[in-house]
Design a protein around this motif. Structure first.
Motif, PDB file in Angstrom:
ATOM      1  N   GLY A  40       0.853  -1.188   0.000  1.00  0.00           N
ATOM      2  CA  GLY A  40       0.000   0.000   0.000  1.00  0.00           C
ATOM      3  C   GLY A  40       0.886   1.235   0.000  1.00  0.00           C
ATOM      4  O   GLY A  40       1.991   1.210   0.556  1.00  0.00           O
ATOM      5  N   GLU A  62      -3.647 -10.147   7.434  1.00  0.00           N
ATOM      6  CA  GLU A  62      -4.138  -8.785   7.299  1.00  0.00           C
ATOM      7  C   GLU A  62      -4.723  -8.188   8.587  1.00  0.00           C
ATOM      8  O   GLU A  62      -4.496  -7.031   8.893  1.00  0.00           O
ATOM      9  CB  GLU A  62      -5.214  -8.811   6.221  1.00  0.00           C
ATOM     10  N   PRO A 115      -3.061  -0.138  -3.535  1.00  0.00           N
ATOM     11  CA  PRO A 115      -3.793   1.129  -3.387  1.00  0.00           C
ATOM     12  C   PRO A 115      -2.838   2.289  -3.139  1.00  0.00           C
ATOM     13  O   PRO A 115      -1.810   2.115  -2.474  1.00  0.00           O
ATOM     14  CB  PRO A 115      -4.678   0.892  -2.165  1.00  0.00           C
ATOM     15  N   GLN A 154      -6.771   5.680  -5.040  1.00  0.00           N
ATOM     16  CA  GLN A 154      -7.906   5.627  -4.112  1.00  0.00           C
ATOM     17  C   GLN A 154      -8.338   6.987  -3.601  1.00  0.00           C
ATOM     18  O   GLN A 154      -9.221   7.071  -2.761  1.00  0.00           O
ATOM     19  CB  GLN A 154      -7.544   4.742  -2.913  1.00  0.00           C
ATOM     20  N   THR A 450      -8.254   0.582   4.409  1.00  0.00           N
ATOM     21  CA  THR A 450      -8.226  -0.766   3.839  1.00  0.00           C
ATOM     22  C   THR A 450      -8.939  -1.753   4.778  1.00  0.00           C
ATOM     23  O   THR A 450      -8.827  -2.969   4.598  1.00  0.00           O
ATOM     24  CB  THR A 450      -6.778  -1.252   3.611  1.00  0.00           C
TER      25      THR A 450
END
Ligand SMILES: Nc1nc2c(ncn2[C@@H]2O[C@H](COP(=O)(O)OP(=O)(O)OP(=O)(O)O)[C@@H](O)[C@H]2O)c(=O)[nH]1
Ligand SMILES: [Ca+2]
Length: 501
Positions: A40, A62, A115, A154, A450
């Motif tokens: 990210g 995650e 992202p 994003q 996220t």
């Protein structure tokens, strides 16, 4: 061979086979799976400059706390994006070099799914107040550049001061592991009951944030109140962002006040070293929303500042920036802003850290007492500019010339503004990084967007897979041995009988 002996042999053979099978299972089950890494990108578009951060984490973990790590930081050349107000089309292209660096760090197969977020802070908040269309153009220029990059764009937006405070608090507590412990650590922590969070103190160029959990948070000032449910626990958090109280804008405010009383175009400034000189242009000076209320017609267009190097006078001078006269709440910091009683430890980062670290006052091992901090800054301010410059030749002059002011400002903000005392000063920890990650709002922002911080604690088995398999093998071994022993005891084979062996 007797039949008992045969059975014994078969049993022995079978047990060995069982043990080998169990070990084989344990080994194959624990073979590291091929690493599935996710990435990210967050761009921190601050008032003084933009930083691009690349984070990575193992895809399958995650939702665990502390698994996201910063793997790259790239400092964008030139000013912050708000500095492009007169050439808005150049704001986006200024990010190109750092985006290229991100492309090299992240495997190309992952680019499309990575992202990328850009959050702009106080510099852009000020530009929006001063010239809204310029702020919009700057944002659309950076958006165009980010959309052209191979990543998953994003959004590029100005974040609020509340968000900046909240995400800074989430970042440091995520990195310190204050939110969640798993397995044995959790048990240990619940015994010691030490699962407290740390407050966050962020000092930028244009704004400063204070955020901490407060038990006494009343509904006096709802705009300073945040509620979070993270990993199954509720948090009541106080936050406030002071626009114009970052260290660059605080200096501008101080100079604007000084300008009210100057009689000529030269000014003796106690916050700069003796022998230091600086010239400022008056024409643009009062356009800034942080100084515009002090706008004054002056008979000169340039102000010549000369350093005086007097810490005490400098503190008195800075103190005037904190208006403590009226408080419509039960308690306030300054300028009539609600502040509940300070609580717990604090992590102080960005310029709090840059300045204290330069002065050797960050106290990485143990906090430096407040009286020693004051003495050190006082004697640093008293040193002549020539001596300071010779001693620190490789430090940018802009930074070096302002450490005296910044040191005094930090003490004023913490002591006079927030009313830290000799005692709770020791609870402030000046930190730049936690592990490999910089302290700041960006990580918390990405974790939130996220959905990587669950509200409820994910159901995690108390043992890791490895420990589980290991324990199973151990139990099976014990079981086989017990069975064998019991069998030997009750059906004593001839070979073990007295006289036979
Ligand atoms: N001494 C020193 N100062 C720095 C360094 N990096 C930034 N600064 C200065 O420290 C202040 C705060 O820097 P940042 O935390 O990056 O501020 P920012 O994010 O640009 O500003 P905000 O939008 O207000 O958050 C600014 O005055 C910077 O010029 C550094 O490495 N060393
Ligand atoms: Ca910042």
């Amino acid at each position: 061979m007797s039949s008992t002996r045969k059975i014994l042999l078969i049993l022995g053979f079978l047990s060995t086979l069982a043990v080998i099978a169990l070990i084989a299972v344990a080994v194959t089950q624990n073979k590291p799976l091929p690493k599935n890494i996710k990435y990210g990108i967050v761009l921190d578009a601050g008032s003084s400059h933009t930083n691009l951060y690349v984070y990575e984490w193992p895809a399958e973990k995650e939702n665990d706390t502390g698994v996201v790590k910063q793997v790259e930081v790239c400092k964008v050349e030139g000013p912050g994006i708000s500095g492009y107000s007169h050439a808005t089309e150049k704001a986006g292209p200024s990010l190109a070099q750092c985006l290229q660096q991100a492309k090299e760090v992240i495997p190309s197969t992952q680019h499309k799914e990575t992202p990328v977020y850009l959050g702009a802070t106080a510099g852009m908040r000020l530009l929006r107040l001063e010239n809204e269309s310029a702020a919009d153009e700057v944002l659309s220029s950076v958006e165009t550049t980010l959309r052209l990059a191979p990543f998953n764009f994003q959004g590029a937006r100005i974040i609020t001061g509340q968000e900046e405070g909240a995400y800074g608090w989430i970042t440091i507590n995520y990195l310190l592991g204050s939110f969640k412990q798993s397995g044995w650590k959790k048990l240990l922590h619940s015994l010691k009951s030490t699962s407290e969070t740390s407050g966050a103190l962020d000092l930028g160029g244009a704004s400063t944030q204070i955020t901490f959990v407060s038990k006494e948070l009343s509904s006096e000032s709802p705009e300073n109140q945040l509620y979070f449910r993270l990993y199954g626990k509720d948090y009541q958090v106080y936050t406030h962002s002071f626009l114009c109280y970052g260290k660059d804008q605080a200096l501008q405010q101080k100079l604007a006040r000084d300008l009210q009383t100057v009689e000529s175009s030269s000014l003796l400034d106690p916050c700069f070293h003796r022998g230091y000189q600086r010239t400022i242009n008056i024409s643009d000076f009062f356009k800034n929303p942080c100084t515009s209320d002090k706008k004054k017609q002056l008979p000169f267009s340039q102000l010549y500042i000369e350093g005086e190097g007097d810490y005490q006078k400098c503190r008195e001078n800075i103190q005037k920036l904190f208006d403590k006269t009226n408080c419509p709440y039960s308690s306030c910091s300054f300028n009539g802003i609600y502040l509940p009683p300070l609580q717990g430890d604090f992590g102080a980062f960005s310029a709090f850290y840059f300045v204290m670290n330069f002065l050797n006052l960050a106290g990485e091992a143990s906090p430096v007492p407040l009286n020693k901090v004051t003495r050190t800054i006082e004697s640093f301010c008293a040193r002549p500019w020539q001596e300071v410059k010779t001693m620190y030749q490789n430090i940018k002059e802009k930074y070096l010339s302002e450490y005296c002011f910044s040191g005094a400002y930090i003490l004023s903000l913490l002591e006079n503004g927030y009313e830290f005392t000799e005692d709770n000063w020791q609870r402030i920890h000046f930190l730049g990084k936690i592990g490999s990650s910089d302290a700041g709002w960006t990580l918390g922002y990405m974790l939130n967007l996220t959905n990587m911080i669950p509200a409820e604690e994910p159901a995690v088995p108390p043992l890791s897979h490895g420990s589980y398999v290991g324990l199973m093998v151990l139990c099976s071994l014990v079981l086989v041995s017990v069975l064998l022993f019991a069998w030997l005891l009750f059906h004593k084979p001839k070979c073990l009988q007295k006289g036979v062996v």
